[in-house]
Structure formats: structure tokens, C-alpha cells
Scaffold this motif. Structure first.
Motif, PDB file in Angstrom:
ATOM      1  N   VAL A 263       1.027  -1.152  -0.118  1.00 54.88           N
ATOM      2  CA  VAL A 263      -0.014  -0.228  -0.055  1.00 54.88           C
ATOM      3  C   VAL A 263       0.895   1.359  -0.048  1.00 54.88           C
ATOM      4  O   VAL A 263       1.719   1.472   1.043  1.00 54.88           O
ATOM      5  CB  VAL A 263      -0.791   0.083   1.205  1.00 54.88           C
ATOM      6  CG1 VAL A 263      -1.558   1.262   1.270  1.00 54.88           C
ATOM      7  CG2 VAL A 263      -2.005  -1.206   1.257  1.00 54.88           C
TER       8      VAL A 263
ATOM      9  N   THR B 230       1.776  -3.867   4.076  1.00 55.99           N
ATOM     10  CA  THR B 230       1.043  -3.593   5.155  1.00 55.99           C
ATOM     11  C   THR B 230       1.520  -3.774   6.505  1.00 55.99           C
ATOM     12  O   THR B 230       1.168  -3.053   7.668  1.00 55.99           O
ATOM     13  CB  THR B 230      -0.339  -4.260   5.025  1.00 55.99           C
ATOM     14  OG1 THR B 230      -0.226  -5.520   4.735  1.00 55.99           O
ATOM     15  CG2 THR B 230      -1.238  -3.613   3.694  1.00 55.99           C
TER      16      THR B 230
ATOM     17  N   TYR C 218       3.341  -0.593   8.027  1.00 55.57           N
ATOM     18  CA  TYR C 218       2.361   0.086   8.706  1.00 55.57           C
ATOM     19  C   TYR C 218       1.910  -0.302   9.901  1.00 55.57           C
ATOM     20  O   TYR C 218       1.935   0.574  11.139  1.00 55.57           O
ATOM     21  CB  TYR C 218       1.401   0.427   8.060  1.00 55.57           C
ATOM     22  CG  TYR C 218       1.749   1.076   6.545  1.00 55.57           C
ATOM     23  CD1 TYR C 218       2.298   2.547   6.505  1.00 55.57           C
ATOM     24  CD2 TYR C 218       1.674   0.556   5.362  1.00 55.57           C
ATOM     25  CE1 TYR C 218       2.701   3.032   5.309  1.00 55.57           C
ATOM     26  CE2 TYR C 218       2.241   1.317   4.097  1.00 55.57           C
ATOM     27  CZ  TYR C 218       2.465   2.393   3.907  1.00 55.57           C
ATOM     28  OH  TYR C 218       3.029   2.907   3.072  1.00 55.57           O
ATOM     29  N   THR C 219       1.933  -1.550  10.094  1.00 57.89           N
ATOM     30  CA  THR C 219       1.516  -2.242  11.510  1.00 57.89           C
ATOM     31  C   THR C 219       2.631  -1.765  12.333  1.00 57.89           C
ATOM     32  O   THR C 219       2.526  -1.403  13.469  1.00 57.89           O
ATOM     33  CB  THR C 219       1.231  -3.838  11.472  1.00 57.89           C
ATOM     34  OG1 THR C 219       0.218  -3.947  10.300  1.00 57.89           O
ATOM     35  CG2 THR C 219       1.038  -4.319  12.739  1.00 57.89           C
TER      36      THR C 219
END
Length: 95
Positions: free
Chosen positions: A28, A33, A36-37
Motif C-alpha cells: 500500500v 501493510t 505500517y503495522t
């Protein structure tokens, strides 16, 4: 503070995207992803993260070799897909 991230699933509902890449690595804005976590965990006070892996674990571990997320990463690679409770129990020493 420590966190445990479950990222072992095969991502069957996202096929064909997840045939060659694990679901947490779907990009993304040019970053997976899972990246970003980790940033969100850091932002909320977590400094150490254990990540449960199974499906294409080498892709995840290689990407995060040069970890720039600000949290210490510990990868737990399963030999078979375990349930949530078994995965967490297997890393009891982490907590």
C-alpha cells in the motif's frame, strides 16, 4: 511494551495476490501493510514485536532485515500452521 503480531496465514481469500507473496506484504503506497503495522505499534508505545510467520516467511524476514520501523523485531517461523493460542503459547518466553 511488547506486542505479538499474527502474520502466518496463507491469505486464501486474497488469491491470486497471495500465491507468491504473504498477505502482510501486499503493498500500500509502495510499502507492505506489515510495515505500517509496526509503525503504528511504535507510535502507540510498543518497542518490541514478535511476528508469527508461516506462509513465505523468507519474504518477510528478508524485507525487514534492515529494520527501519523503530521497534525490535523477533520472528517466529512455524513448521506448520498453528492456531492463535498455540502460536502465542509457543512464544511464551517472549512475554
Amino acid at each position: 511494551m511488547k506486542a505479538f503480531v499474527l502474520a502466518a496465514g496463507a491469505g486464501k481469500r486474497l488469491r491470486p495476490l497471495t500465491i507468491d507473496i504473504p498477505k502482510p506484504m501486499i503493498p500500500v503506497l509502495e510499502k507492505p501493510t506489515l510495515y505500517y503495522t509496526f509503525l503504528n505499534l511504535k507510535k502507540n508505545g510498543f518497542d518490541s514485536v514478535c511476528v508469527n510467520l508461516y506462509h513465505h516467511p523468507d519474504i518477510i524476514t528478508n524485507f525487514f532485515k534492515n529494520n527501519d520501523t523503530g521497534v525490535k523485531l523477533d520472528f517466529s517461523v512455524g513448521k506448520k500452521l498453528l492456531g492463535t493460542a498455540v502460536a502465542i503459547k509457543s512464544k511464551e518466553s517472549f512475554f
